[in-house]
Design an enzyme around this catalytic site. Structure first.
Site, mmCIF file in Angstrom:
data_model
loop_
_atom_site.group_PDB
_atom_site.id
_atom_site.type_symbol
_atom_site.label_atom_id
_atom_site.label_comp_id
_atom_site.label_asym_id
_atom_site.label_seq_id
_atom_site.Cartn_x
_atom_site.Cartn_y
_atom_site.Cartn_z
ATOM 1 N N TRP A 1 30.869 40.761 39.603
ATOM 2 C CA TRP A 1 31.640 40.470 39.112
ATOM 3 C C TRP A 1 32.542 41.657 38.284
ATOM 4 O O TRP A 1 33.337 42.036 38.200
ATOM 5 C CB TRP A 1 31.496 39.401 37.957
ATOM 6 C CG TRP A 1 33.382 39.282 36.991
ATOM 7 C CD1 TRP A 1 34.491 38.620 37.444
ATOM 8 C CD2 TRP A 1 33.493 39.836 35.615
ATOM 9 N NE1 TRP A 1 34.703 38.564 36.291
ATOM 10 C CE2 TRP A 1 34.523 39.182 35.057
ATOM 11 C CE3 TRP A 1 32.550 40.207 34.306
ATOM 12 C CZ2 TRP A 1 35.722 39.344 34.237
ATOM 13 C CZ3 TRP A 1 33.330 41.229 33.434
ATOM 14 C CH2 TRP A 1 34.200 40.401 33.559
ATOM 15 N N HIS A 2 31.293 42.280 37.700
ATOM 16 C CA HIS A 2 31.220 43.746 36.813
ATOM 17 C C HIS A 2 32.333 45.081 37.410
ATOM 18 O O HIS A 2 32.819 45.807 36.707
ATOM 19 C CB HIS A 2 30.434 44.482 36.212
ATOM 20 C CG HIS A 2 30.268 43.229 34.663
ATOM 21 N ND1 HIS A 2 29.088 42.189 34.790
ATOM 22 C CD2 HIS A 2 30.336 43.162 33.539
ATOM 23 C CE1 HIS A 2 29.119 41.740 33.326
ATOM 24 N NE2 HIS A 2 30.216 42.170 33.058
ATOM 25 N N GLY A 3 31.585 44.811 39.219
ATOM 26 C CA GLY A 3 32.276 46.138 39.838
ATOM 27 C C GLY A 3 31.496 46.067 40.889
ATOM 28 O O GLY A 3 30.835 45.273 41.382
#
Lengths: 468, 358
Positions: A324-326
């Site tokens: 989700w962070h990247g």
């Protein structure tokens, strides 16, 4: 538009002034909705339509789910909402990543193929607003919420500018009732909101950008050049940078919302005083960890079905949380490491090896902090080589410290931060500041303003979490 | 839970105290002789670069480094040539990446003045390369995607910084406090950046001869304590030991520069190389390392481009660079007028620019 910009200060002053001048609740809500779209459009005008389309789709699907009694139809409508939101996220955030990895896979099979560069620009805050929006359709599907909100109210929930681009990830069940019920903020709420905004900007501008970021950037740019002292300083500094950056943003968001009379939940609770990793995730980015718990971990089975099944759910949740962070394997690795720590901790606790209330709490706090700090290394490193270079640097002897004052300042600031978190572990900041004398309160706020001015004018860094 | 504190009064008092401190800083800097300047920011360079493309054949584009930024007066150039000068020189950087970008841009059809400095021929990387890359990236984006918030922030920041002493010449308030207010010795501002990106250097405000010796040491590429005894003799000794550089790579790079310039000339543009004046020991270092017959003359021959070397033109001689490398604000106007006149007389400029193009 970032919070630490003159453009935002002017924008906020205008919106805040108009908000107080407008007489009716409906007019004020419309003002906030229009202002939020202007805020988003100021980054990139065309993506306003994407936000609007995503908002409308979920609002409409939730209404259909709410009206339908047919479980099969309800399920398909939920699937449509999930597909819409995750499809957007997949295309804009992970499209290039997937294609690149597919090309690598083909290359390993001896097939040469190069994906066309689609030039996809990641819409700012898409990870935050899709998760916020998804919470609504899922809650309606579960029967935990009624789908009776007006579209304008729902659009304001999704787009309300304090949380729109970097969270906290709000739940519809928290914010929609506040939007529905007329209220006018008190002077004290506005004052505390502005004070929180000031503290948040201080965290971002002074602590994250001026104090920690230069040390981090220098060492991570050339990990082989530095010895153990500098590399440890950089690792600690990144722990500080990401905390002050994101907590600073969250404080700004909470403070700004309060100025309009809205209460946002806390997003951080002194995470570097955590005792163990499940405690850490109850204190770090709380809005994301609770979202993942409620909408992913529990539906995957949660604690049910034995240690291995619970472990599998935990790992999947944290791997997805990392992604989700990247769009990078480094984030997946970071999530996977945290998943492993949580699993191992749970197994140890189950076997009685780690009693939750044993007396060596301080030691466990320090150990947790050190492991969390080391685990930030793959999170910050752009690739595996850099991460391995930094890890090797932690044990590299024979090179004298080169960062001198900035490195020492970063280490000192982190020692202070951890000590502060430990002393505040079970407390909230509000009663602490209320108990201070007037002169100390005044000196704190003035000091924050002066420090922000002194360190202004350099390289303006976007908040780290904008990219997620 | 809200902390029970009289926030409105407290915040107002904090803001007042903060403004009092900021105004105090401004007054102290003013007393020390500092004045607000434009900021030679990345955004300003990008705006100038975009303007160079827009102006077409009316553009007089300046590519180079600090000698152009400090030594050429854009108002004089405008008056003397009838062209619109655009300052693209970047302090401390070779101009070749920028020239390459101009060569590849079909909109560039004007006159390009390139600062000639022997050691920067063939130099790549650094700030110039970075700026060029950013320019290509931003111009590749559709206009639709340009960010209104970024544009407004750039304007607001420039507006504010150009009015406060604390931001003079690229400083921020912290560096102003640390390096300009707190030191016991009085610091003085000798550089003023103008909104057109040219810079005015007033060398009467620096500590001579230490400043000059530091520049000589920097040109030598050595760290020398300029306050040491017999510094003049020490520097002279180091200069006397210098050998001429090999020119094989230089010649290959010169041919590449010629090809770039030819692209611009093929579109009706012009490219002129100008070697700015230098003085004293700095000039001696340049002469020893880069003898005229092996560098400048070969460069002109290899590229076939019009060039003016300030050392070799009677009209441009006699300008003393106080730090050995850059012109003082008092000389830049006269020097620029003389250079423009020489370009016209040599026929480097088109007839409508007061010359007969060669």
């Amino acid at each position: 538009m970032v919070f630490n910009s003159f453009t935002f200060l002017i924008f906020f002053a205008v919106v805040f002034g108009l908000y107080w001048l407008l007489p009716g609740w409906a007019a004020r809500k419309w003002l906030l909705l229009i202002a939020s779209y202007v805020f988003y459009g100021a980054w990139s005008p065309p993506y306003v339509f994407l936000l609007l389309a995503s908002t409308f789709l979920d609002w409409w699907l939730a209404r259909l789910i709410g009206r339908s009694a047919d479980p099969r139809r309800r399920r398909w409508l939920l699937v449509a909402s999930l597909a819409g939101n995750l499809g957007l996220l997949g295309y804009f955030k992970y499209g290039s990543f997937l294609l690149d990895n597919f090309a690598v896979l083909l290359a390993s099979a001896g097939i040469a193929w190069q994906p066309v560069d689609a030039g996809i620009v990641l819409p700012i805050g898409i990870s935050f607003y899709t998760f916020a929006s998804l919470s609504y359709t899922i809650d309606v599907y579960r029967g935990e919420m009624r789908a009776d909100s007006k579209f304008s109210d729902y659009a304001l929930f999704v787009s309300f500018f304090p949380h729109l681009v970097a969270g906290p990830i709000l739940r519809a069940r928290n914010l929609l009732p506040q939007i529905a019920a007329p209220r006018r903020p008190t002077l004290n709420e506005v004052g505390w909101g502005l004070a929180l905004f000031c503290f948040g900007l201080f965290c971002k501008v002074v602590m994250a950008d001026a104090l920690f970021a230069p040390v981090v950037d220098e060492v991570f740019a050339a990990p082989g050049k530095f010895g153990a002292a500098d590399t440890w300083a950089a690792a600690l500094a990144f722990s500080g940078q990401i905390y002050y950056d994101f907590n600073g943003y969250s404080l700004c968001a909470i403070g700004l919302a309060l100025c309009f009379g809205y209460a946002f939940p806390d997003n951080f609770r002194h995470p570097y005083a955590a005792v163990g990793f499940s405690d850490f995730w109850r204190r770090w980015h709380i809005s994301l960890s609770t979202w993942l718990r409620d909408y992913l971990y529990i539906p995957l089975g949660g604690n049910r079905g034995g240690a291995w099944r619970a472990g599998r759910s935990l790992m999947l949740t944290m791997l997805i949380g990392g992604l989700w962070h990247g769009a990078s394997w480094m984030f997946v690795l970071w999530g996977g490491l945290h998943g492993f720590y949580l699993w191992a901790e749970r197994l140890l606790q189950r076997n009685g090896a780690v009693a939750p209330d044993e007396g060596r709490q301080r030691l466990r706090q320090v150990l947790t902090f050190v492991v969390v700090t080391l685990t930030w290394i793959p999170f910050r490193a752009p690739d595996a080589d850099t991460a391995l270079g930094i890890l090797a640097g932690l044990f590299r002897s024979g090179l004298p410290p080169m960062l001198d004052l900035p490195g020492l300042a970063a280490i000192a600031a982190m020692i202070f931060t951890v000590a502060w978190h430990m002393s505040m572990r079970e407390r909230r900041f509000e009663p602490v500041i209320a108990a201070w004398g007037k002169s100390r309160q005044l000196a704190t706020v003035t000091g924050c303003l002066a420090a922000m001015y002194l360190f202004s004018g350099g390289d303006q860094r976007a908040f780290i979490y904008f990219q997620f | 839970m809200l902390p029970q504190v009289p926030w409105p009064g407290l915040l107002a008092a904090a803001v007042l105290l903060f403004f009092a401190a900021a105004i105090g800083m401004e007054m102290r800097l003013d007393a020390l002789g500092y004045q607000p300047t434009a900021r030679d920011s990345q955004e300003r360079w990008q705006a100038a670069r975009a303007r160079a493309s827009r102006l077409g054949e009316r553009a007089l584009i300046l590519v180079g480094a600090s000698r152009f930024q400090l030594g050429l007066d854009l108002d004089v150039l405008r008056r003397e040539t009838g062209l619109e000068p655009v300052q693209l020189a970047l302090d401390g950087s070779g101009g070749e990446p920028i020239l390459a970008g101009l060569a590849n841009d079909p909109k560039i059809r004007g006159t390009v003045l390139v600062e000639y400095y022997d050691h920067t021929v063939g130099a790549r990387g650094g700030v110039a390369e970075d700026m060029q890359r950013r320019h290509e990236k931003s111009s590749g984006r559709l206009r639709l995607w340009k960010r209104p918030a970024e544009r407004s922030e750039t304007r607001l920041t420039e507006w504010l910084h150009e009015r406060l002493n604390a931001y003079a010449d690229g400083a921020n308030p912290w560096s102003s406090l640390r390096w300009r207010i707190l030191p016991a010795a009085e610091a003085r501002q000798y550089l003023v950046t103008r909104p057109d990106r040219s810079r005015l250097a007033d060398y009467a405000r620096v500590d001579m001869p230490d400043f000059y010796y530091r520049r000589v040491a920097r040109t030598l590429g050595e760290e020398i304590d300029v306050k040491g005894p017999s510094i003049e003799a020490l520097l002279a000794q180091r200069i006397a030991a210098l050998k001429a550089e090999d020119n094989a790579d230089f010649l290959a790079a010169s041919r590449e520069v010629g090809r770039m310039a030819e692209q611009i000339r093929a579109r009706g543009g012009q490219v002129i190389f100008v070697a700015m004046p230098s003085s004293g020991m700095v000039r001696e270092i340049e002469r020893r390392r880069y003898p005229r017959e092996r560098f400048w003359e070969r460069f002109v021959a290899e590229t076939g481009l019009p060039g003016i070397h300030s050392d070799h033109e009677p009209e441009l001689r006699g300008y003393a660079c106080p730090d050995g490398s850059h012109l003082d604000v008092r000389d830049r106007g006269r020097y620029t007028a003389a250079l423009a006149d020489l370009m016209k007389r040599k026929g480097f400029l088109a007839p409508d620019q007061g010359g007969t193009r060669q």
